[in-house]
Design an enzyme around this catalytic site. Structure first.
Site, mmCIF file in Angstrom:
data_model
loop_
_atom_site.group_PDB
_atom_site.id
_atom_site.type_symbol
_atom_site.label_atom_id
_atom_site.label_comp_id
_atom_site.label_asym_id
_atom_site.label_seq_id
_atom_site.Cartn_x
_atom_site.Cartn_y
_atom_site.Cartn_z
ATOM 1 N N HIS A 122 0.822 -1.244 -0.185
ATOM 2 C CA HIS A 122 -0.178 -0.020 -0.122
ATOM 3 C C HIS A 122 0.840 1.230 0.161
ATOM 4 O O HIS A 122 2.074 1.266 0.499
ATOM 5 C CB HIS A 122 -0.708 -0.154 1.359
ATOM 6 N N ASP A 199 3.060 -4.890 7.860
ATOM 7 C CA ASP A 199 2.036 -3.977 7.752
ATOM 8 C C ASP A 199 0.705 -4.969 8.010
ATOM 9 O O ASP A 199 0.507 -5.811 6.874
ATOM 10 C CB ASP A 199 1.884 -3.519 6.391
ATOM 11 N N GLN A 202 -4.181 -5.486 6.909
ATOM 12 C CA GLN A 202 -5.406 -6.420 6.342
ATOM 13 C C GLN A 202 -5.457 -7.645 6.885
ATOM 14 O O GLN A 202 -6.047 -8.647 6.418
ATOM 15 C CB GLN A 202 -5.197 -6.501 4.811
HETATM 16 N N1 PMP Z 1 -1.910 -0.787 4.651
HETATM 17 C C1 PMP Z 1 -2.945 -1.750 3.955
HETATM 18 C C2 PMP Z 1 -2.422 -3.026 3.518
HETATM 19 C C3 PMP Z 1 -4.019 -1.020 3.706
HETATM 20 O O1 PMP Z 1 -4.848 -1.917 3.241
HETATM 21 C C4 PMP Z 1 -4.116 0.135 4.307
HETATM 22 C C5 PMP Z 1 -5.731 0.626 4.156
HETATM 23 N N2 PMP Z 1 -6.259 0.756 2.805
HETATM 24 C C6 PMP Z 1 -3.341 1.182 4.956
HETATM 25 C C7 PMP Z 1 -2.033 0.302 4.985
HETATM 26 C C8 PMP Z 1 -3.661 2.295 5.438
HETATM 27 O O2 PMP Z 1 -4.338 2.314 6.461
HETATM 28 P P1 PMP Z 1 -5.082 3.606 7.094
HETATM 29 O O3 PMP Z 1 -5.616 4.303 5.939
HETATM 30 O O4 PMP Z 1 -6.304 3.018 8.099
HETATM 31 O O5 PMP Z 1 -3.960 4.311 7.900
#
Ligand code: PMP
Length: 402
Positions: A122, A199, A202
């Site tokens: 991400h 991370d 998910q």
């Molecule tokens: N990492 C992953 C794998 C995600 O799916 C997400 C959210 N889509 C994030 C990081 C970022 O999360 P947040 O927007 O809640 O900070």
């Protein structure tokens, strides 16, 4: 297993209609809906307890502080960390990673060093590291993946060197539902004494995560993806690492003593928590974690596995269906023929079906796949086989229109 009909009653929003049709909410990867107990915990705290934490001698402040710190213990237990000193409250995964990128970058990254990320990260696990690299003259290296969305572990191993200072890897891909072999990723890095950030945005909502078993050095997740409110998340870090890192932000709470000549910093975890925390959200996060724990993370996993497999089977029968990635877990990215993802998403919406379309904050992954975007259906603990049927019927209907 749990009683899905009873569980759905815990989520008031699930009974609402969209365009006069029952809501079919399949955008859980972006955020989850909230059970009544979570919302009520927040309302109750604002109505009956509210006071700033940590600095009050009065009754309400102590009560609010107790709730806030009890939440830290709930999080510790939920991810099986050794100590509450290892649980830092943040605004979410993004802030957790930015905190680490700043503090770790300041302490340990210098010119010519390398930071490893994977192709399927991400943006929030790419951009903060690029910013560190820019600041420090370090280099970002990328673990490649196969066309099927699986990490190339041999290439990963050959990327590890004495220049590598940190490995950052998603537990589960938010686009492809790939569950990465993070234990192996961590073990390989540790052979070279390199720390690893996972991370967990998910993974945490879908199956049990265990810090001591994974042995990762850092782990980030967001409350809102696990049925808790927005604006709260967690950075886990091994105490030995956190002790060595400088603070991220300065302000109240994170200090021991302040003078104009010299300021000393608070102990863990407060050293990393400047300012008034969202103590109502941290309490509600604990309520959400208790809620999923009572249902059972293994039961949630079984239920979502059943849904994901059923959906892949049913969708595979639609002509010109193309999947992206293996959908190991609760996420299915797809395209049908040359129907644009935005058209598919917009038309499904008119049928009351909420999916996400686009690059899913993973543009480098889109480049690797040679596409601009996908349609993504992602499941939560309250979704049903009937909702999968509605999705499949909806996709067929849209396909016929084209
Ligand atoms: N990492 C992953 C794998 C995600 O799916 C997400 C959210 N889509 C994030 C990081 C970022 O999360 P947040 O927007 O809640 O900070």
């Amino acid at each position: 297993m749990y009683d899905i009909n009873q569980v759905r009653e815990d989520f008031p929003i699930l009974s609402r209609q969209i365009y006069n049709r029952p809501l079919v909410y399949l955008d859980n990867g972006a955020t989850t809906q909230k059970p009544r107990c979570v919302v009520e915990a927040m309302v109750d705290e604002y109505y009956n307890v509210n006071a700033n934490v940590h600095r009050g001698v009065h009754f309400l402040s102590q009560k609010a502080t107790d709730l806030h710190e009890a939440s830290r213990e709930t999080v510790r237990r939920f991810i099986n960390a050794r100590s509450t000193n290892e649980i830092l409250f943040t605004r979410g995964t993004t802030e957790s990673i930015n905190l680490l990128a700043f503090s770790f970058g300041e302490a340990f990254i210098k010119q010519g060093d390398e930071i490893i990320v994977s192709t399927m990260e991400h943006h929030s696990n790419i951009v903060p590291w690029q910013m560190v690299c820019e600041r420090k003259g370090a280099v970002l290296r990328v673990i490649p993946m196969t066309d099927e969305g699986i990490l190339c572990m041999d290439e990963y191993k050959s990327l590890l060197s004495e220049r590598t200072k940190l490995v950052c890897c998603a537990h589960v891909s938010n686009v492809m539902g790939t569950v990465n072999p993070v234990r192996e990723v961590i073990a390989e890095a540790h052979k070279h004494d390199i720390p690893v950030l996972i991370d967990g945005a998910q993974s945490t909502p879908h199956f049990k995560v265990d810090m001591q078993e994974l042995d990762c050095d850092f782990f980030a997740f967001s409350g809102h993806k696990i049925y808790a409110p927005t604006g709260v998340g967690v950075l886990y870090g091994k105490e030995a690492w956190l002790e060595q890192l400088p603070p991220y932000q300065g302000g109240g709470e994170m200090i021991k003593n302040v003078s104009f000549e010299k300021t000393t910093y608070n102990e863990l975890p407060y050293k990393f928590e400047a300012g008034t925390p969202d103590y109502v959200a941290t309490h509600a996060l604990a309520v959400a974690l208790d809620y999923v724990s009572a249902l059972g993370m293994d039961n949630i996993y079984q239920h979502e596995q059943m849904l994901t497999r059923y959906a892949r089977e049913q969708m595979a029968q639609i002509p010109d269906m193309k999947f992206f990635g293996p959908s190991h877990d609760a996420v299915i990215s797809f395209q049908v023929g040359n129907i644009h993802h935005l058209d598919m998403g917009t038309l499904l919406d008119r049928l009351g079906i909420a999916v996400r379309t686009g690059h899913h904050c993973a543009e480098p992954l889109m480049h690797r796949l040679g596409i601009e975007g996908t349609v993504r259906a992602s499941f939560g603990l309250y979704n049903t086989r009937e909702e999968v049927d509605a999705l499949v019927a909806g996709i067929r209907r849209v396909a016929q229109m084209f």
